[in-house]
Design a protein around this motif. Structure first.
Motif, PDB file in Angstrom:
ATOM      1  N   PRO A  44     -27.662   4.685  -9.446  1.00 32.18           N
ATOM      2  CA  PRO A  44     -28.827   4.741  -8.571  1.00 32.18           C
ATOM      3  C   PRO A  44     -29.459   6.125  -8.590  1.00 32.18           C
ATOM      4  CG  PRO A  44     -26.803   4.839  -7.288  1.00 32.18           C
ATOM      5  CD  PRO A  44     -26.399   4.553  -8.706  1.00 32.18           C
ATOM      6  N   GLN A  45     -30.790   6.159  -8.490  1.00 32.85           N
ATOM      7  CA  GLN A  45     -31.493   7.433  -8.500  1.00 32.85           C
ATOM      8  C   GLN A  45     -31.305   8.150  -7.169  1.00 32.85           C
ATOM      9  OE1 GLN A  45     -35.537   7.163  -9.720  1.00 32.85           O
ATOM     10  NE2 GLN A  45     -36.020   9.279  -9.267  1.00 32.85           N
ATOM     11  N   GLN A  46     -31.051   9.449  -7.225  1.00 36.48           N
ATOM     12  CA  GLN A  46     -30.861  10.251  -6.025  1.00 36.48           C
ATOM     13  C   GLN A  46     -31.768  11.468  -6.083  1.00 36.48           C
ATOM     14  OE1 GLN A  46     -26.775  11.298  -5.559  1.00 36.48           O
ATOM     15  NE2 GLN A  46     -26.029   9.205  -5.775  1.00 36.48           N
ATOM     16  N   ASP A  47     -32.411  11.770  -4.970  1.00 40.52           N
ATOM     17  CA  ASP A  47     -33.272  12.933  -4.887  1.00 40.52           C
ATOM     18  C   ASP A  47     -32.415  14.139  -4.519  1.00 40.52           C
ATOM     19  OD1 ASP A  47     -35.198  14.798  -4.592  1.00 40.52           O
ATOM     20  OD2 ASP A  47     -36.295  13.814  -2.994  1.00 40.52           O
ATOM     21  N   ARG A  48     -32.167  15.015  -5.491  1.00 43.60           N
ATOM     22  CA  ARG A  48     -31.317  16.178  -5.274  1.00 43.60           C
ATOM     23  C   ARG A  48     -32.122  17.446  -5.044  1.00 43.60           C
ATOM     24  NH1 ARG A  48     -26.676  15.314  -3.537  1.00 43.60           N
ATOM     25  NH2 ARG A  48     -25.956  17.308  -4.362  1.00 43.60           N
ATOM     26  N   THR A  49     -33.440  17.340  -4.906  1.00 43.19           N
ATOM     27  CA  THR A  49     -34.247  18.524  -4.681  1.00 43.19           C
ATOM     28  C   THR A  49     -34.083  19.007  -3.243  1.00 43.19           C
ATOM     29  OG1 THR A  49     -36.153  17.160  -4.100  1.00 43.19           O
ATOM     30  CG2 THR A  49     -35.941  17.827  -6.396  1.00 43.19           C
ATOM     31  N   LEU A  50     -34.189  20.316  -3.057  1.00 48.12           N
ATOM     32  CA  LEU A  50     -34.075  20.886  -1.715  1.00 48.12           C
ATOM     33  C   LEU A  50     -35.266  20.531  -0.842  1.00 48.12           C
ATOM     34  CD1 LEU A  50     -32.729  24.443  -2.558  1.00 48.12           C
ATOM     35  CD2 LEU A  50     -31.497  22.606  -1.412  1.00 48.12           C
ATOM     36  N   GLY A  51     -36.393  20.321  -1.448  1.00 40.59           N
ATOM     37  CA  GLY A  51     -37.604  20.016  -0.688  1.00 40.59           C
ATOM     38  C   GLY A  51     -38.826  20.296  -1.532  1.00 40.59           C
ATOM     39  N   VAL A  97     -43.701  24.333   3.511  1.00 38.91           N
ATOM     40  CA  VAL A  97     -42.283  24.141   3.187  1.00 38.91           C
ATOM     41  C   VAL A  97     -41.810  22.855   3.863  1.00 38.91           C
ATOM     42  CG1 VAL A  97     -39.946  25.050   3.398  1.00 38.91           C
ATOM     43  CG2 VAL A  97     -41.850  26.612   2.963  1.00 38.91           C
ATOM     44  N   ILE A  98     -41.382  21.881   3.076  1.00 36.56           N
ATOM     45  CA  ILE A  98     -40.905  20.602   3.592  1.00 36.56           C
ATOM     46  C   ILE A  98     -39.488  20.374   3.068  1.00 36.56           C
ATOM     47  CG2 ILE A  98     -41.276  18.111   3.712  1.00 36.56           C
ATOM     48  CD1 ILE A  98     -44.233  18.627   3.175  1.00 36.56           C
ATOM     49  N   HIS A  99     -38.521  20.337   3.963  1.00 41.36           N
ATOM     50  CA  HIS A  99     -37.128  20.143   3.571  1.00 41.36           C
ATOM     51  C   HIS A  99     -36.856  18.682   3.221  1.00 41.36           C
ATOM     52  CE1 HIS A  99     -35.505  24.103   4.818  1.00 41.36           C
ATOM     53  NE2 HIS A  99     -36.510  24.073   5.681  1.00 41.36           N
ATOM     54  N   ASN A 100     -35.976  18.483   2.264  1.00 43.03           N
ATOM     55  CA  ASN A 100     -35.461  17.153   1.959  1.00 43.03           C
ATOM     56  C   ASN A 100     -34.288  16.885   2.902  1.00 43.03           C
ATOM     57  OD1 ASN A 100     -34.369  14.819   0.952  1.00 43.03           O
ATOM     58  ND2 ASN A 100     -34.075  15.573  -1.131  1.00 43.03           N
ATOM     59  N   THR A 101     -34.543  16.221   4.006  1.00 44.05           N
ATOM     60  CA  THR A 101     -33.508  16.049   5.027  1.00 44.05           C
ATOM     61  C   THR A 101     -32.364  15.160   4.544  1.00 44.05           C
ATOM     62  OG1 THR A 101     -34.801  14.232   5.983  1.00 44.05           O
ATOM     63  CG2 THR A 101     -35.115  16.423   6.920  1.00 44.05           C
ATOM     64  N   ALA A 102     -32.647  14.254   3.602  1.00 41.70           N
ATOM     65  CA  ALA A 102     -31.577  13.404   3.082  1.00 41.70           C
ATOM     66  C   ALA A 102     -30.524  14.240   2.359  1.00 41.70           C
ATOM     67  CB  ALA A 102     -32.160  12.358   2.136  1.00 41.70           C
ATOM     68  N   LEU A 103     -30.967  15.267   1.648  1.00 43.18           N
ATOM     69  CA  LEU A 103     -30.021  16.142   0.970  1.00 43.18           C
ATOM     70  C   LEU A 103     -29.390  17.123   1.951  1.00 43.18           C
ATOM     71  CD1 LEU A 103     -28.748  17.275  -1.645  1.00 43.18           C
ATOM     72  CD2 LEU A 103     -30.743  18.765  -1.824  1.00 43.18           C
ATOM     73  N   GLN A 104     -30.179  17.670   2.852  1.00 45.89           N
ATOM     74  CA  GLN A 104     -29.691  18.701   3.755  1.00 45.89           C
ATOM     75  C   GLN A 104     -28.610  18.183   4.711  1.00 45.89           C
ATOM     76  OE1 GLN A 104     -30.212  21.769   3.534  1.00 45.89           O
ATOM     77  NE2 GLN A 104     -32.245  22.249   2.821  1.00 45.89           N
ATOM     78  N   THR A 105     -28.665  16.892   5.058  1.00 50.84           N
ATOM     79  CA  THR A 105     -27.674  16.343   5.984  1.00 50.84           C
ATOM     80  C   THR A 105     -26.575  15.563   5.286  1.00 50.84           C
ATOM     81  OG1 THR A 105     -29.036  14.357   6.309  1.00 50.84           O
ATOM     82  CG2 THR A 105     -29.366  16.175   7.850  1.00 50.84           C
ATOM     83  N   GLY A 219     -24.851  24.893  -7.420  1.00 49.99           N
ATOM     84  CA  GLY A 219     -25.696  24.469  -6.314  1.00 49.99           C
ATOM     85  C   GLY A 219     -27.006  23.848  -6.795  1.00 49.99           C
ATOM     86  N   GLU A 220     -27.784  23.359  -5.837  1.00 48.65           N
ATOM     87  CA  GLU A 220     -29.063  22.752  -6.165  1.00 48.65           C
ATOM     88  C   GLU A 220     -30.063  23.811  -6.613  1.00 48.65           C
ATOM     89  OE1 GLU A 220     -26.718  20.027  -4.115  1.00 48.65           O
ATOM     90  OE2 GLU A 220     -27.387  21.975  -3.400  1.00 48.65           O
ATOM     91  N   LYS A 221     -30.985  23.398  -7.476  1.00 49.89           N
ATOM     92  CA  LYS A 221     -31.999  24.310  -7.974  1.00 49.89           C
ATOM     93  C   LYS A 221     -33.043  24.582  -6.894  1.00 49.89           C
ATOM     94  CE  LYS A 221     -35.180  24.925 -11.841  1.00 49.89           C
ATOM     95  NZ  LYS A 221     -35.732  24.304 -13.071  1.00 49.89           N
TER      96      LYS A 221
END
Length: 250
Positions: A44-51, A97-105, A219-221
């Motif tokens: 499955p595709q996962q969004d690994r970007t910080l935001g 600046v918009i955080h990717n909350t799915a990754l952050q949590t 870590g994430e890019k």
């Protein structure tokens, strides 16, 4: 030569090959683009970007800051590159600046907050267009060729954020756990550089900035956006200046 090959091993070899290809694809792209290398889409595709981050300014010089300024235009492609700012002029620059909350949590219910080591960073530096990495042979040559730019928090120039002439004021950080970057900053053209130099303003969202060495390696890019500025002796003509100035002369 007599070669004996068990046909029953063919399906096993095929599955093993696909698993190896998928594993290489998964690790090569850090999980950002899930699926096998040949597009079979098994994982499955996962969004690994910080935001998402964005720098926007009045690139078409119409006195407004709107969506047309984030699109490519002839003004951005001309020499000198980037936004033209006159000496003794302020140009408003919007920061998003918009955080990717799915990754952050890290999902629910097993929360893993990454805000504690994430920061929004604003960076200013002179760039030598004649060098592949934008570097100058020496600090003295950098200062003599690149001119000077300052970045302020307000139009009254009471809070200085960045100054290209001061190596200790070329980077400012807002830790995500306790602060937010401002919605606007104001870029001031102080002195003119030569035609082979520009100023680069970069906005980053980075969670390796405050982390241990292991996260720096795996870590994430960081998410980032950048804009170049060229200082001219006189400002570029604008139709008007409104009450919430995109441009200000002083």
């Amino acid at each position: 030569m007599n070669l004996n090959f068990n046909k029953n091993l063919l399906p096993i070899c095929a599955v093993a090959s696909l698993l190896v290809i998928g594993a290489v694809d998964l690790f090569a792209f850090g999980g950002a683009y899930g699926g096998f290398a040949f597009g079979l889409g098994y994982f499955p595709q996962q969004d690994r970007t910080l935001g998402r981050v964005q720098i926007a300014a009045d690139s078409n010089y119409d006195g407004f800051l709107n969506s047309s300024d984030t699109e490519a235009s002839d003004n951005v492609k001309r020499n000198p590159p980037g936004l033209i700012v006159g000496t003794r002029e302020l140009a408003r620059v919007d920061l998003s600046v918009i955080h990717n909350t799915a990754l952050q949590t890290n999902g629910s219910p097993d929360l893993k907050f990454l805000y504690y080591k994430t920061a929004a960073i604003l960076d200013l530096r002179p760039v030598n267009l004649g060098h592949k990495r934008g570097r100058f042979p020496s600090y003295e040559e950098e200062q003599s060729r690149s001119g000077r730019v300052r970045v302020w928090l307000d139009t009254n120039r009471t809070t200085l954020l960045l100054d290209s002439a001061d190596p200790s004021k070329r980077r400012v950080e807002w830790p995500a756990a306790s602060s937010l970057p401002p919605k606007h900053v104001y870029v001031e053209g102080v002195s003119v550089g030569d035609s082979g130099t520009v100023m680069m303003l970069t906005l980053l969202l980075d969670n390796n900035n405050l982390s241990p060495v292991a996260d720096k390696l795996w870590g994430e890019k960081a998410a980032w956006d950048a804009m170049m500025f060229s200082v001219w002796p006189s400002p570029k003509t604008k139709p008007f200046i409104d009450k919430s100035p995109v441009w200000k002369r002083f």
